[in-house]
Design a protein around this motif. Sequence first.
Motif, mmCIF file in Angstrom:
data_model
loop_
_atom_site.group_PDB
_atom_site.id
_atom_site.type_symbol
_atom_site.label_atom_id
_atom_site.label_comp_id
_atom_site.label_asym_id
_atom_site.label_seq_id
_atom_site.Cartn_x
_atom_site.Cartn_y
_atom_site.Cartn_z
ATOM 1 N N THR A 58 -5.606 4.063 -6.251
ATOM 2 C CA THR A 58 -5.684 2.596 -6.315
ATOM 3 C C THR A 58 -4.640 2.007 -7.264
ATOM 4 O O THR A 58 -4.284 0.837 -7.118
ATOM 5 C CB THR A 58 -7.082 2.169 -6.768
ATOM 6 N N ILE B 30 -1.617 0.526 -5.532
ATOM 7 C CA ILE B 30 -1.802 -0.643 -4.669
ATOM 8 C C ILE B 30 -1.425 -1.891 -5.466
ATOM 9 O O ILE B 30 -1.987 -2.147 -6.527
ATOM 10 C CB ILE B 30 -3.254 -0.739 -4.168
ATOM 11 N N ARG C 24 -9.026 -2.230 -0.608
ATOM 12 C CA ARG C 24 -9.024 -1.455 -1.856
ATOM 13 C C ARG C 24 -10.205 -0.489 -1.901
ATOM 14 O O ARG C 24 -10.047 0.694 -2.282
ATOM 15 C CB ARG C 24 -9.047 -2.387 -3.059
ATOM 16 N N SER D 41 -0.424 -6.184 -5.350
ATOM 17 C CA SER D 41 -0.525 -7.431 -4.593
ATOM 18 C C SER D 41 0.322 -8.498 -5.283
ATOM 19 O O SER D 41 0.516 -8.474 -6.503
ATOM 20 C CB SER D 41 -1.980 -7.900 -4.489
ATOM 21 N N GLU E 270 -8.603 -8.040 1.140
ATOM 22 C CA GLU E 270 -7.982 -7.237 0.088
ATOM 23 C C GLU E 270 -9.020 -6.368 -0.625
ATOM 24 O O GLU E 270 -8.769 -5.173 -0.873
ATOM 25 C CB GLU E 270 -7.279 -8.154 -0.911
ATOM 26 N N GLN E 271 -10.159 -6.939 -0.941
ATOM 27 C CA GLN E 271 -11.198 -6.152 -1.595
ATOM 28 C C GLN E 271 -11.688 -5.024 -0.697
ATOM 29 O O GLN E 271 -11.925 -3.897 -1.155
ATOM 30 C CB GLN E 271 -12.357 -7.075 -1.988
ATOM 31 N N LEU F 19 0.845 -1.198 0.000
ATOM 32 C CA LEU F 19 0.000 0.000 0.000
ATOM 33 C C LEU F 19 0.876 1.243 0.000
ATOM 34 O O LEU F 19 1.948 1.253 0.629
ATOM 35 C CB LEU F 19 -0.917 0.006 1.229
#
Length: 438
Positions: free
Chosen positions: A286, A289, A276, A291, A272-273, A72
């Motif tokens: 965003t 970000i 976000r 992953s 995670e969702q 992040l």
Amino acid sequence: MIRLSGRTRSALIIGGQGIRSRKLRTLLSMVSLFLGVLAVVTVQAGAEIARHALLADVELSQGRDGTVQLYLPGHPKTLPVVLDTVRDRPDAVAVLDTSAIIGEPGVSPVSPGGMPFDALGGGPPPRYFCDSRGACFSTADQSRNVPPPGQAIELRLVGLTGDLRQFRPFETDSGRWLDFSGPPGLSPRIVLNREAAKGFSRYRVPAEMRFGDARLGHPTPQLTGVVRDADYGAVAYVRADELLSWLPDPGSGQNGGPGVRVYLAPSAAGVEQTLRARLAAQGVPTEQIFSNTINSKEHFNDQLTLLRLIFLGMAALVLLIGVAGILNVGLATVGERVEEFALRRAVGTPRLLLAGIVLAETLIIGLLTAAAAIGVGIAGLSLASRLFGTEQPFLRDVTFPWQAGVAGVIAGLVAGVLGGLIPATRAARIPIATVMRA
């Protein structure tokens, strides 16, 4: 229960009797084959030990396979959202990175940036001078204020919201790991990695910790344990709530902080969702970000498989030398037993059984050689563990891999078949009329 056919049982019994009657030749055949089988066992055992050691270090430094790492950006809204989202969740741990200096104030640390202590540069130290106001300067660079060296250690301080060991299985060397069950303490409790512990054992530093340009005071840390985390630099781990008591926002990009990382278990896809969505609602970009799902086994297995095939090819060449030795001994033995095989043919022994007798001898020799090579491999690995286990962690409490034993048995059987196939074929083709020579 496996039942052998009459011919197979007869071949094994007669083959065993032949080995007992020719002990010296059997020993010579085993000696010629031993090095080849031992090479196969050693390569397979070494590959398995290297694989386990490599994957163990990867798990310590990166995380177990399937773990999702969420990166992040450093943003004023990032840390509050992350802390609120992962609170009381055992399947998600937020990681806050910052730097800290423990030791004398107003001096340069002996390990700038938390670098390894064995990599510290040598040579004469730079000279310093101080002006009337007490500001000290280095003669190497008088354009900026450089504190003189002193008794202080700089390390990377990692704040955790939960037990990170479920993702990175740290090995505890001494003391105890962080306790997240109770309320945060006023004095930060920190756990050092091996490199940081090495520095504290070499240098005597005051128990005073400071965070860059923070002006909130200098806490006295409590050293509670030492762990192995496969990190080459000096690192210390602390509860995030205890860290934030002295440093409000290490994840906002201040003081060199790179932002916040979150470790997620495979079952925590919804976290995670949620992160976000909540970060986007707070104006966090965003697109910054990222992953990553850890899948180290597949990556390293491909490399190890290639190396294993290369070394197995070299071991196969040594094994072929042993096969040639068995082949020579087998042909010589068949030449001496021509009358015996011809007599057996005369009394009705099938050709296939004659071939089976010779082949059974070489197979038994191959299995005996494999057993000897596996025994030597087990003894050698145990001896290496006792002698070098303290210096090499991957040899500590290591066990002989069963894959190496299977490879040794297969190598012995293959060598027995290759070395006995031609003598067995020649024995089966001996004509009955040869018995008249006796």
